[in-house]
Design a protein around this motif. Structure first.
Motif, PDB file in Angstrom:
ATOM      1  N   CYS A  95     -44.913   6.661 -28.091  1.00 40.54           N
ATOM      2  CA  CYS A  95     -44.823   7.557 -26.939  1.00 40.54           C
ATOM      3  C   CYS A  95     -43.754   7.062 -25.963  1.00 40.54           C
ATOM      4  N   ALA A  96     -43.794   5.784 -25.653  1.00 39.14           N
ATOM      5  CA  ALA A  96     -42.846   5.208 -24.697  1.00 39.14           C
ATOM      6  C   ALA A  96     -41.399   5.394 -25.151  1.00 39.14           C
ATOM      7  N   ALA A  97     -41.178   5.405 -26.442  1.00 36.75           N
ATOM      8  CA  ALA A  97     -39.827   5.597 -26.975  1.00 36.75           C
ATOM      9  C   ALA A  97     -39.290   7.004 -26.683  1.00 36.75           C
ATOM     10  N   ARG A  98     -40.164   7.937 -26.339  1.00 29.00           N
ATOM     11  CA  ARG A  98     -39.751   9.325 -26.075  1.00 29.00           C
ATOM     12  C   ARG A  98     -39.716   9.673 -24.585  1.00 29.00           C
ATOM     13  N   LEU A  99     -40.019   8.722 -23.707  1.00 31.71           N
ATOM     14  CA  LEU A  99     -40.072   9.006 -22.269  1.00 31.71           C
ATOM     15  C   LEU A  99     -38.748   9.527 -21.717  1.00 31.71           C
ATOM     16  N   GLU A 100     -37.649   8.875 -22.063  1.00 30.17           N
ATOM     17  CA  GLU A 100     -36.333   9.302 -21.542  1.00 30.17           C
ATOM     18  C   GLU A 100     -35.989  10.713 -22.002  1.00 30.17           C
ATOM     19  N   ASP A 101     -36.301  11.037 -23.254  1.00 30.82           N
ATOM     20  CA  ASP A 101     -36.045  12.391 -23.748  1.00 30.82           C
ATOM     21  C   ASP A 101     -36.854  13.416 -22.952  1.00 30.82           C
ATOM     22  N   ALA A 102     -38.108  13.086 -22.653  1.00 33.02           N
ATOM     23  CA  ALA A 102     -38.959  14.000 -21.898  1.00 33.02           C
ATOM     24  C   ALA A 102     -38.399  14.223 -20.497  1.00 33.02           C
ATOM     25  N   LEU A 103     -37.923  13.151 -19.870  1.00 33.16           N
ATOM     26  CA  LEU A 103     -37.362  13.282 -18.520  1.00 33.16           C
ATOM     27  C   LEU A 103     -36.048  14.048 -18.500  1.00 33.16           C
ATOM     28  N   GLY A 104     -35.368  14.118 -19.625  1.00 30.26           N
ATOM     29  CA  GLY A 104     -34.129  14.878 -19.734  1.00 30.26           C
ATOM     30  C   GLY A 104     -34.332  16.296 -20.236  1.00 30.26           C
ATOM     31  N   SER A 105     -35.587  16.694 -20.444  1.00 27.05           N
ATOM     32  CA  SER A 105     -35.873  18.030 -20.966  1.00 27.05           C
ATOM     33  C   SER A 105     -35.608  19.103 -19.917  1.00 27.05           C
ATOM     34  N   GLU A 106     -35.470  20.311 -20.372  1.00 25.15           N
ATOM     35  CA  GLU A 106     -35.224  21.444 -19.476  1.00 25.15           C
ATOM     36  C   GLU A 106     -36.365  21.604 -18.471  1.00 25.15           C
ATOM     37  N   VAL A 107     -37.587  21.427 -18.917  1.00 20.97           N
ATOM     38  CA  VAL A 107     -38.743  21.544 -18.018  1.00 20.97           C
ATOM     39  C   VAL A 107     -38.646  20.518 -16.903  1.00 20.97           C
ATOM     40  N   ALA A 108     -38.334  19.278 -17.238  1.00 16.36           N
ATOM     41  CA  ALA A 108     -38.239  18.219 -16.227  1.00 16.36           C
ATOM     42  C   ALA A 108     -37.078  18.467 -15.270  1.00 16.36           C
ATOM     43  N   LEU A 109     -35.945  18.868 -15.820  1.00 18.91           N
ATOM     44  CA  LEU A 109     -34.764  19.076 -14.985  1.00 18.91           C
ATOM     45  C   LEU A 109     -34.899  20.273 -14.050  1.00 18.91           C
ATOM     46  N   ASN A 110     -35.705  21.256 -14.427  1.00 16.71           N
ATOM     47  CA  ASN A 110     -35.872  22.459 -13.613  1.00 16.71           C
ATOM     48  C   ASN A 110     -37.148  22.457 -12.784  1.00 16.71           C
ATOM     49  N   ALA A 111     -37.873  21.362 -12.767  1.00 11.97           N
ATOM     50  CA  ALA A 111     -39.137  21.290 -12.026  1.00 11.97           C
ATOM     51  C   ALA A 111     -38.891  21.403 -10.527  1.00 11.97           C
ATOM     52  N   ASP A 112     -39.767  22.124  -9.864  1.00 15.00           N
ATOM     53  CA  ASP A 112     -39.684  22.292  -8.418  1.00 15.00           C
ATOM     54  C   ASP A 112     -40.554  21.215  -7.761  1.00 15.00           C
ATOM     55  N   ALA A 113     -40.065  19.982  -7.822  1.00 17.29           N
ATOM     56  CA  ALA A 113     -40.775  18.835  -7.252  1.00 17.29           C
ATOM     57  C   ALA A 113     -39.746  17.788  -6.856  1.00 17.29           C
ATOM     58  N   PRO A 114     -40.054  16.978  -5.847  1.00 15.29           N
ATOM     59  CA  PRO A 114     -39.101  15.929  -5.448  1.00 15.29           C
ATOM     60  C   PRO A 114     -38.777  14.959  -6.578  1.00 15.29           C
ATOM     61  N   THR A 115     -39.779  14.612  -7.384  1.00 15.63           N
ATOM     62  CA  THR A 115     -39.546  13.723  -8.515  1.00 15.63           C
ATOM     63  C   THR A 115     -40.354  14.212  -9.710  1.00 15.63           C
ATOM     64  N   VAL A 116     -39.918  13.820 -10.884  1.00 19.63           N
ATOM     65  CA  VAL A 116     -40.657  14.111 -12.118  1.00 19.63           C
ATOM     66  C   VAL A 116     -40.947  12.782 -12.780  1.00 19.63           C
ATOM     67  N   GLN A 117     -42.186  12.627 -13.221  1.00 19.54           N
ATOM     68  CA  GLN A 117     -42.578  11.416 -13.929  1.00 19.54           C
ATOM     69  C   GLN A 117     -43.102  11.795 -15.303  1.00 19.54           C
ATOM     70  N   ALA A 118     -42.811  10.961 -16.268  1.00 15.11           N
ATOM     71  CA  ALA A 118     -43.363  11.110 -17.613  1.00 15.11           C
ATOM     72  C   ALA A 118     -44.334   9.959 -17.817  1.00 15.11           C
ATOM     73  N   GLN A 119     -45.496  10.271 -18.359  1.00 15.77           N
ATOM     74  CA  GLN A 119     -46.526   9.258 -18.557  1.00 15.77           C
ATOM     75  C   GLN A 119     -47.071   9.328 -19.973  1.00 15.77           C
ATOM     76  N   CYS A 120     -47.351   8.164 -20.533  1.00 21.27           N
ATOM     77  CA  CYS A 120     -48.061   8.066 -21.803  1.00 21.27           C
ATOM     78  C   CYS A 120     -49.503   7.710 -21.469  1.00 21.27           C
ATOM     79  N   LEU A 121     -50.404   8.616 -21.785  1.00 24.18           N
ATOM     80  CA  LEU A 121     -51.819   8.460 -21.468  1.00 24.18           C
ATOM     81  C   LEU A 121     -52.637   8.731 -22.713  1.00 24.18           C
ATOM     82  N   THR A 122     -53.846   8.212 -22.745  1.00 25.94           N
ATOM     83  CA  THR A 122     -54.710   8.587 -23.858  1.00 25.94           C
ATOM     84  C   THR A 122     -55.056  10.062 -23.689  1.00 25.94           C
TER      85      THR A 122
END
Length: 84
Positions: free
Chosen positions: A36-63
């Motif tokens: 999961c951790a190996a994919r965090l940067e890809d998730a943060l570079g996704s269209e959803v993350a880049l277009n989010a209406d929030a001051p910051t976007v975080q990606a988390q690996c959770l159970t």
């Protein structure tokens, strides 16, 4: 034996990470936290993350159990990181 899956989820957050809302994007699951951790940067570079209406976007690996317990309510990710 039960297998614990790890979910990669995106959150739109306040700058300090104390008020976060899960972004509506498909949750991807992995067999290990490392995979999961190996994919965090890809998730943060996704269209959803880049277009989010929030001051910051975080990606988390959770159970998947942690993610299900959150539901769709706002969460404080700083507390979740502390209990890992």
């Amino acid at each position: 034996m039960s297998v614990t899956l790890i979910a990669l989820a995106l959150f739109g957050c306040s700058d300090d990470g104390t008020a976060c809302q899960r972004l509506s994007t498909p949750v991807q699951t992995y067999q290990t936290r490392e995979a999961c951790a190996a994919r965090l940067e890809d998730a943060l570079g996704s269209e959803v993350a880049l277009n989010a209406d929030a001051p910051t976007v975080q990606a988390q690996c959770l159970t998947t159990r942690q993610l299900a317990a959150m539901g769709n309510r706002p969460v404080n990710l700083t507390k979740i990181a502390a209990i890992r």
